[in-house]
Design a protein around this motif. Structure first.
Motif, PDB file in Angstrom:
ATOM      1  N   TYR A  24     -14.485   4.812   0.702  1.00 13.98           N
ATOM      2  CA  TYR A  24     -14.618   3.440   1.203  1.00 13.98           C
ATOM      3  C   TYR A  24     -13.807   3.264   2.485  1.00 13.98           C
ATOM      4  O   TYR A  24     -14.300   2.699   3.464  1.00 13.98           O
ATOM      5  CB  TYR A  24     -14.155   2.421   0.154  1.00 13.98           C
ATOM      6  CG  TYR A  24     -14.068   1.033   0.725  1.00 13.98           C
ATOM      7  CD1 TYR A  24     -15.219   0.268   0.880  1.00 13.98           C
ATOM      8  CD2 TYR A  24     -12.854   0.504   1.156  1.00 13.98           C
ATOM      9  CE1 TYR A  24     -15.161  -0.993   1.446  1.00 13.98           C
ATOM     10  CE2 TYR A  24     -12.794  -0.759   1.717  1.00 13.98           C
ATOM     11  CZ  TYR A  24     -13.942  -1.503   1.857  1.00 13.98           C
ATOM     12  OH  TYR A  24     -13.878  -2.744   2.424  1.00 13.98           O
ATOM     13  N   SER A  25     -12.580   3.735   2.474  1.00 14.46           N
ATOM     14  CA  SER A  25     -11.710   3.589   3.645  1.00 14.46           C
ATOM     15  C   SER A  25     -12.296   4.312   4.855  1.00 14.46           C
ATOM     16  O   SER A  25     -12.276   3.770   5.970  1.00 14.46           O
ATOM     17  CB  SER A  25     -10.312   4.114   3.339  1.00 14.46           C
ATOM     18  OG  SER A  25      -9.727   3.357   2.304  1.00 14.46           O
ATOM     19  N   ALA A  68     -10.093  -2.941  -1.661  1.00 14.37           N
ATOM     20  CA  ALA A  68      -8.987  -1.982  -1.793  1.00 14.37           C
ATOM     21  C   ALA A  68      -8.127  -2.296  -3.005  1.00 14.37           C
ATOM     22  O   ALA A  68      -7.710  -1.382  -3.732  1.00 14.37           O
ATOM     23  CB  ALA A  68      -8.146  -1.961  -0.522  1.00 14.37           C
ATOM     24  N   ALA A 121      -5.373   1.624   7.990  1.00 18.41           N
ATOM     25  CA  ALA A 121      -5.258   0.395   7.205  1.00 18.41           C
ATOM     26  C   ALA A 121      -5.260  -0.831   8.113  1.00 18.41           C
ATOM     27  O   ALA A 121      -5.889  -1.847   7.787  1.00 18.41           O
ATOM     28  CB  ALA A 121      -4.004   0.423   6.345  1.00 18.41           C
ATOM     29  N   ASP A 142       0.838  -1.205   0.000  1.00 16.93           N
ATOM     30  CA  ASP A 142       0.000   0.000   0.000  1.00 16.93           C
ATOM     31  C   ASP A 142       0.867   1.248   0.000  1.00 16.93           C
ATOM     32  O   ASP A 142       0.609   2.188  -0.759  1.00 16.93           O
ATOM     33  CB  ASP A 142      -0.942  -0.013   1.206  1.00 16.93           C
ATOM     34  CG  ASP A 142      -1.985   1.088   1.143  1.00 16.93           C
ATOM     35  OD1 ASP A 142      -2.829   1.051   0.229  1.00 16.93           O
ATOM     36  OD2 ASP A 142      -1.939   1.986   1.998  1.00 16.93           O
ATOM     37  N   SER A 202     -12.292  -6.566   2.712  1.00 10.94           N
ATOM     38  CA  SER A 202     -11.760  -5.220   2.498  1.00 10.94           C
ATOM     39  C   SER A 202     -10.496  -5.207   1.643  1.00 10.94           C
ATOM     40  O   SER A 202     -10.281  -4.276   0.864  1.00 10.94           O
ATOM     41  CB  SER A 202     -11.508  -4.504   3.824  1.00 10.94           C
ATOM     42  OG  SER A 202     -10.471  -5.125   4.544  1.00 10.94           O
ATOM     43  N   VAL A 220      -8.918  -1.337   8.950  1.00  6.71           N
ATOM     44  CA  VAL A 220      -9.769  -1.646   7.810  1.00  6.71           C
ATOM     45  C   VAL A 220      -9.538  -3.068   7.296  1.00  6.71           C
ATOM     46  O   VAL A 220     -10.490  -3.748   6.904  1.00  6.71           O
ATOM     47  CB  VAL A 220      -9.589  -0.597   6.687  1.00  6.71           C
ATOM     48  CG1 VAL A 220     -10.294  -1.020   5.410  1.00  6.71           C
ATOM     49  CG2 VAL A 220     -10.107   0.765   7.151  1.00  6.71           C
ATOM     50  N   LEU A 222     -13.572   2.487   8.235  1.00  3.12           N
ATOM     51  CA  LEU A 222     -13.047   2.891   9.537  1.00  3.12           C
ATOM     52  C   LEU A 222     -14.194   3.218  10.493  1.00  3.12           C
ATOM     53  O   LEU A 222     -14.177   2.809  11.657  1.00  3.12           O
ATOM     54  CB  LEU A 222     -12.106   4.087   9.392  1.00  3.12           C
ATOM     55  CG  LEU A 222     -11.502   4.615  10.687  1.00  3.12           C
ATOM     56  CD1 LEU A 222     -10.677   3.542  11.381  1.00  3.12           C
ATOM     57  CD2 LEU A 222     -10.657   5.850  10.402  1.00  3.12           C
ATOM     58  N   HIS A 243     -11.989   5.369  -3.286  1.00  4.85           N
ATOM     59  CA  HIS A 243     -11.114   4.630  -2.371  1.00  4.85           C
ATOM     60  C   HIS A 243     -11.077   5.308  -0.997  1.00  4.85           C
ATOM     61  O   HIS A 243     -11.203   4.637   0.040  1.00  4.85           O
ATOM     62  CB  HIS A 243      -9.714   4.547  -2.981  1.00  4.85           C
ATOM     63  CG  HIS A 243      -8.709   3.852  -2.140  1.00  4.85           C
ATOM     64  ND1 HIS A 243      -8.885   2.590  -1.617  1.00  4.85           N
ATOM     65  CD2 HIS A 243      -7.471   4.244  -1.734  1.00  4.85           C
ATOM     66  CE1 HIS A 243      -7.819   2.247  -0.927  1.00  4.85           C
ATOM     67  NE2 HIS A 243      -6.948   3.231  -0.979  1.00  4.85           N
TER      68      HIS A 243
END
Length: 89
Positions: free
Chosen positions: A75-76, A46, A33, A2, A42, A36, A80, A72
């Protein structure tokens, strides 16, 4: 992976301010991260989002890349929120 993905996006963008912002929030991104990835599915979501961003960048479609990155980020953020709610609810 990532970190490398986001570093490459910054490098491709050629925007030194974006690179500095990423550096300053990287520790927060790692914490997010880590939470998540605990959500079922997930990682697949991602990965698909990263793929859409990369495809748009390769195609030279800045609008599509921005839209994919916005998806993105949304969604994150929502993932969370769900993780926090599950811990406190």
């Amino acid at each position: 992976a990532d970190d490398r993905f986001h570093d490459q996006l910054c490098a491709i963008a050629g925007n030194p301010y974006l690179t500095e912002v990423l550096k300053s929030v990287r520790h927060l991104l790692r914490d997010v991260a880590a939470l998540v990835v605990r959500l079922s599915g997930s990682m697949h979501v991602a990965a698909a989002q990263h793929r859409r961003v990369a495809e748009a960048v390769v195609a030279g479609d800045g609008e599509a890349a921005a839209a994919a990155m916005a998806d993105h980020v949304r969604y994150s953020a929502e993932a969370l929120r769900r993780m926090i709610a599950a811990r406190h609810g």
